[in-house]
Design a protein around this motif. Structure first.
Motif, mmCIF file in Angstrom:
data_model
loop_
_atom_site.group_PDB
_atom_site.id
_atom_site.type_symbol
_atom_site.label_atom_id
_atom_site.label_comp_id
_atom_site.label_asym_id
_atom_site.label_seq_id
_atom_site.Cartn_x
_atom_site.Cartn_y
_atom_site.Cartn_z
ATOM 1 N N UNK A 1 12.063 8.802 -1.312
ATOM 2 C CA UNK A 1 13.510 9.252 -2.267
ATOM 3 C C UNK A 1 13.092 9.113 -4.050
ATOM 4 N N UNK A 2 11.441 8.338 -4.042
ATOM 5 C CA UNK A 2 11.370 8.547 -5.041
ATOM 6 C C UNK A 2 9.797 7.123 -5.097
ATOM 7 N N UNK A 3 9.546 6.971 -6.031
ATOM 8 C CA UNK A 3 8.223 5.801 -5.823
ATOM 9 C C UNK A 3 8.930 5.045 -7.333
ATOM 10 N N UNK A 4 8.191 3.802 -6.420
ATOM 11 C CA UNK A 4 9.243 2.528 -7.448
ATOM 12 C C UNK A 4 8.125 2.960 -8.822
ATOM 13 N N UNK A 5 9.028 1.838 -9.905
ATOM 14 C CA UNK A 5 8.096 1.452 -10.951
ATOM 15 C C UNK A 5 6.972 0.875 -11.140
ATOM 16 N N UNK A 6 6.391 1.102 -11.796
ATOM 17 C CA UNK A 6 5.146 -0.361 -11.832
ATOM 18 C C UNK A 6 6.112 -1.508 -12.566
ATOM 19 N N UNK B 1 0.697 -1.034 0.070
ATOM 20 C CA UNK B 1 -0.021 -0.102 0.124
ATOM 21 C C UNK B 1 0.859 1.312 0.016
ATOM 22 N N UNK B 2 2.358 1.336 1.235
ATOM 23 C CA UNK B 2 2.896 2.735 1.110
ATOM 24 C C UNK B 2 3.635 2.968 0.103
ATOM 25 N N UNK B 3 3.715 1.670 -0.839
ATOM 26 C CA UNK B 3 4.829 1.864 -2.250
ATOM 27 C C UNK B 3 3.696 2.033 -3.164
ATOM 28 N N UNK B 4 2.398 1.100 -3.438
ATOM 29 C CA UNK B 4 1.756 1.654 -4.500
ATOM 30 C C UNK B 4 0.900 3.968 -4.132
ATOM 31 N N UNK B 5 1.171 3.491 -3.047
ATOM 32 C CA UNK B 5 0.344 5.529 -3.260
ATOM 33 C C UNK B 5 1.669 6.247 -2.740
ATOM 34 N N UNK B 6 3.078 6.031 -3.088
ATOM 35 C CA UNK B 6 4.422 6.603 -3.501
ATOM 36 C C UNK B 6 5.022 6.899 -2.232
ATOM 37 N N UNK B 7 3.730 6.099 -0.910
ATOM 38 C CA UNK B 7 4.963 7.398 0.438
ATOM 39 C C UNK B 7 6.161 6.709 0.825
ATOM 40 N N UNK B 8 6.287 5.619 -0.003
ATOM 41 C CA UNK B 8 7.423 4.688 0.657
ATOM 42 C C UNK B 8 8.325 4.367 -0.768
ATOM 43 N N UNK B 9 9.641 4.108 -1.015
ATOM 44 C CA UNK B 9 10.672 5.060 -0.331
ATOM 45 C C UNK B 9 10.438 6.735 -0.148
#
Length: 79
Positions: free
Chosen positions: A58-63, A48-56
């Motif tokens: 320093x920048x969102x994970x790629x799709x 959930x945190x990775x998908x909403x861009x709040x983790x990490x």
């Protein structure tokens, strides 16, 4: 002849390498991103945190990386 179905992703080979040292360090007070049991136990919150861009932070994970994690979760969270 049909192509064999690829094996679902595993934690050690596919998910663990997605977490960087700085990601692990920032989360150690709550759980260890480099430990299978910790990640499996918290997988929905991590996703959930990775998908909403709040983790990490320093920048969102790629799709593509998110898809690996989602597939790992949906296919039974293999070690």
């Amino acid at each position: 002849m049909t192509e064999p179905t690829p094996a679902p992703p595993g934690y050690a080979a596919d998910v663990r390498p997605l977490f960087r040292q700085q990601d692990r360090d920032s989360m150690l007070k709550a759980f260890d991103l480099w430990e299978f049991d910790d990640v499996r136990r918290h997988q929905d919150a991590i996703y959930a945190r990775l998908a909403d861009g709040t983790m990490p932070c320093d920048g969102a994970w790629s799709a593509a990386d998110l898809a690996v994690l989602r597939t790992w979760i949906d296919s039974g969270s293999r070690p």
